[in-house]
Design an enzyme around this catalytic site. Structure first.
Site, PDB file in Angstrom:
ATOM      1  N   ASP A   8       0.740  -1.375   0.016  1.00  0.00           N
ATOM      2  CA  ASP A   8      -0.195  -0.149  -0.104  1.00  0.00           C
ATOM      3  C   ASP A   8       1.088   1.248   0.075  1.00  0.00           C
ATOM      4  O   ASP A   8       2.035   1.148  -0.472  1.00  0.00           O
ATOM      5  CB  ASP A   8      -1.076   0.032   1.165  1.00  0.00           C
ATOM      6  CG  ASP A   8      -2.234   0.614   1.134  1.00  0.00           C
ATOM      7  OD1 ASP A   8      -2.107   1.893   0.339  1.00  0.00           O
ATOM      8  OD2 ASP A   8      -3.468   0.215   1.395  1.00  0.00           O
TER       9      ASP A   8
ATOM     10  N   HIS B 183       2.570   2.195  -3.357  1.00  0.00           N
ATOM     11  CA  HIS B 183       1.631   3.170  -3.960  1.00  0.00           C
ATOM     12  C   HIS B 183       2.173   4.538  -3.550  1.00  0.00           C
ATOM     13  O   HIS B 183       1.400   5.427  -3.837  1.00  0.00           O
ATOM     14  CB  HIS B 183       0.289   3.006  -3.310  1.00  0.00           C
ATOM     15  CG  HIS B 183      -0.329   1.632  -3.498  1.00  0.00           C
ATOM     16  ND1 HIS B 183      -1.695   1.492  -3.012  1.00  0.00           N
ATOM     17  CD2 HIS B 183       0.013   0.636  -4.154  1.00  0.00           C
ATOM     18  CE1 HIS B 183      -1.890   0.055  -3.290  1.00  0.00           C
ATOM     19  NE2 HIS B 183      -1.207  -0.528  -4.011  1.00  0.00           N
TER      20      HIS B 183
END
Length: 342
Positions: free
Chosen positions: A160, A183
């Site tokens: 993430d 991310h």
């Protein structure tokens, strides 16, 4: 007071030493075994939001080169993963002031590695936070409602956000970070909850994104309920290596489509400078500025951008929607900004 959660279900037990410097200059050692933790491989030492949680402490130092390994792969599997189930972070800091953490290695977190809430004058340095690309919700650092925070000289790889900058944060200096996989360093997501606060004065510099889905990322919910402002952001001296979306403002954030199209984001993004960014984009659209129609982005400055795309679909391009700003210096892909909203 140090509130240390019971720790480590199915983990190799280790002795966590926490040194707390009081005003008198003395030190106190906290041994998690004295708080009920057992390393027998059977006892569930958690039932809270983090394996280890520090609350309401001043002048805390967490240091050393120990490893916290949550062995989260069982929790990530498609048969076990549940978006509605809150899994524990490896370590959390709540209402902690004038403190620092350095030297920690955190592996395979079930949720985020480090979670910070309402911390002030906090330094994070020389941490190594690692989870695989396919591990859901394993943010490296997630932080909200905090101020005067420095994050530096660290490697973060996750499934993430490498760093998630949430509501209410002010005055951050983030530099010399290697992010990948993950991310990117993300603002948000914002706009989903009415009680959210403005985010201001964030600097990210001298950083490398390697093989990430995003690099510089803003994400706000479409049809958001919060009317807040994001301002005073500077991104400078940043290298992108095979990044899918190197520069990405997404004010139509929808992680789990289909999403209802009920209205525009009410988060105002303004006064953002992106300077000296170079490298390679996996996506043809290397610069994506999709802002809110009701609250257009303002004063977006692009300076010396050099992002290339070597795909069969042609060279890198830029996309602008509802954004006002300017560009100068070397600019590739060619800028789509002008003095009026598009």
């Amino acid at each position: 007071m140090a509130c240390i959660s019971y720790v480590f279900k199915n983990l190799c037990m280790f002795l966590l030493v926490v040194a707390v410097a009081s005003r008198s200059g003395t030190w106190k050692i906290f041994d998690v075994r004295k708080y009920g933790a057992k390393g027998d491989g059977k006892t569930d030492n958690v039932n809270q939001d983090a394996w280890i949680n520090f609350q309401y402490i001043d002048n805390l130092i967490v240091t050393g080169h120990g490893t916290v390994d949550s062995q989260g792969s069982h929790s990530w599997s498609s048969t076990n993963f549940d978006m509605n189930r809150r899994l524990p972070a490896n370590m959390a800091f709540d209402f902690v002031r004038k403190s620092r953490i350095n030297g920690l290695i955190s592996l395979n977190s079930k949720s985020e590695h480090l979670n910070f809430f309402c911390v002030y004058h906090f330094n994070i340095s020389h941490v190594n936070l690692t989870a695989p690309r396919n591990s859901p919700n394993t943010d490296g650092i997630k932080i909200g409602m905090s101020s005067n925070v420095k994050i530096r000289d660290s490697h973060i790889g996750s499934g993430d956000d490498c760093i998630a900058i949430l509501s209410g944060n002010t005055n951050f200096d983030i530099h010399n970070i290697t992010c990948g996989p993950g991310h990117g360093i993300s603002l948000g997501s914002l706009g989903k909850h009415k009680e959210e606060k403005n985010v201001e004065d964030i600097t990210v510099r001298d950083t490398v994104f390697n093989g990430t889905s995003d690099g510089i990322r803003f994400k706000t919910w479409e049809s958001s309920v919060a009317e807040i402002t994001v301002s005073g952001f500077l991104y400078e001296n940043i290298k992108m290596v095979d990044v899918r979306h190197p520069i990405n403002i997404d004010q139509k954030y929808c992680p789990y489509p289909p999403c209802p199209k009920l209205g525009d984001s009410h988060v105002q993004i303004r006064n953002v400078t992106v300077k000296n960014i170079w490298g390679t984009s996996r996506n043809k659209v290397a610069v994506n500025l999709q802002c809110s129609k009701s609250f257009p982005c303002k004063d977006i400055q692009l300076i010396d951008i050099n992002l290339t795309h070597n795909g069969s679909d042609g060279p890198a391009t830029a996309l602008c929607e509802n954004v006002k700003g300017s560009a100068r210096g070397k600019m590739f892909p060619p800028s789509c900004l002008n003095s009026a909203c598009r």
